[in-house]
Scaffold this active site. Structure first.
Site, PDB file in Angstrom:
ATOM      1  N   GLY A 237       0.854  -1.186   0.000  1.00 14.94           N
ATOM      2  CA  GLY A 237       0.000   0.000   0.000  1.00 14.94           C
ATOM      3  C   GLY A 237       0.888   1.232   0.000  1.00 14.94           C
ATOM      4  O   GLY A 237       0.720   2.155   0.795  1.00 14.94           O
ATOM      5  N   HIS A 238       1.875   1.206  -0.881  1.00 22.58           N
ATOM      6  CA  HIS A 238       2.802   2.330  -1.007  1.00 22.58           C
ATOM      7  C   HIS A 238       3.653   2.145  -2.266  1.00 22.58           C
ATOM      8  O   HIS A 238       3.617   1.082  -2.897  1.00 22.58           O
ATOM      9  CB  HIS A 238       3.711   2.436   0.228  1.00 22.58           C
ATOM     10  CG  HIS A 238       4.483   1.197   0.522  1.00 22.58           C
ATOM     11  ND1 HIS A 238       4.180   0.347   1.548  1.00 22.58           N
ATOM     12  CD2 HIS A 238       5.526   0.652  -0.115  1.00 22.58           C
ATOM     13  CE1 HIS A 238       5.017  -0.667   1.542  1.00 22.58           C
ATOM     14  NE2 HIS A 238       5.837  -0.519   0.537  1.00 22.58           N
ATOM     15  N   ALA A 239       4.403   3.186  -2.595  1.00 18.98           N
ATOM     16  CA  ALA A 239       5.393   3.116  -3.672  1.00 18.98           C
ATOM     17  C   ALA A 239       6.726   3.581  -3.095  1.00 18.98           C
ATOM     18  O   ALA A 239       6.775   4.121  -1.984  1.00 18.98           O
ATOM     19  CB  ALA A 239       4.972   4.020  -4.831  1.00 18.98           C
TER      20      ALA A 239
END
Ligand code: T46
Length: 135
Positions: free
Chosen positions: A51-53
């Site tokens: 749930g991130h980059a």
């Protein structure tokens, strides 16, 4: 700028005999120097991870045991891949949103990373991620 087409599977060379399989990740298998190794285990089947980059980090994910899905987004396209072979890892480049879910019982995810841990390298808000793609 990276897209989900830049996320690739890499096959890990293996030696198979009657005693089982030995898989080897040597220097030339992954296209970065490994600065960190971590792994996820004891994962509840309904867990949602990622749930991130990342801005700079490159990572190589290997499903050492069991299976799980990785949802990849580049701001335009979405792709879902299943990791379920311990000799087939996923190379995730910077600028790709990832979500990990649908973990099987006993799933273990090994991660080889190109950088040491740095919270400043994360984009954890999807709106910020989309903004970063338009800059
Ligand atoms: C990724 C997926 C596959 C550390 O202290 N050191 C570390 O090296 C890492 C990776 C995390 N942490 C701390 C930061 C948080 O307080 O451990 C906690 C959990 O981290 P996070 O919520 O980022 O965990 P995941 O499983 O959602 O994401 C991790 C990686 O952070 C990420 O880069 O791609 O695994």
């Amino acid at each position: 700028m990276n897209t989900i087409d830049n996320v690739t599977f890499i096959e890990i060379p293996k030696v198979h005999d009657e005693r089982g399989v030995l898989a080897v990740i040597e220097k030339e298998v992954i296209p970065f120097d490994i600065k960190r190794v971590y792994y996820l285990y004891d994962i509840p089947s309904d867990a949602y991870r990622g749930g991130h980059a990342h801005k700079k980090l490159r990572q190589f994910l290997v499903p050492l045991s069991g299976s799980f899905d990785v949802i990849l987004k580049d701001g335009n396209d979405t792709k879902i891949v299943t990791l379920n072979k311990p000799n087939k890892g996923l190379l995730i480049v910077p600028g790709i949103w990832r979500e990990l879910e649908n973990f099987s019982s006993g799933a273990v995810c090994l991660v080889l990373a190109s950088e040491v841990y740095d919270e400043a390298d994360y984009i954890r808000d999807y709106k910020d991620f989309i903004l970063s793609k338009s800059r």
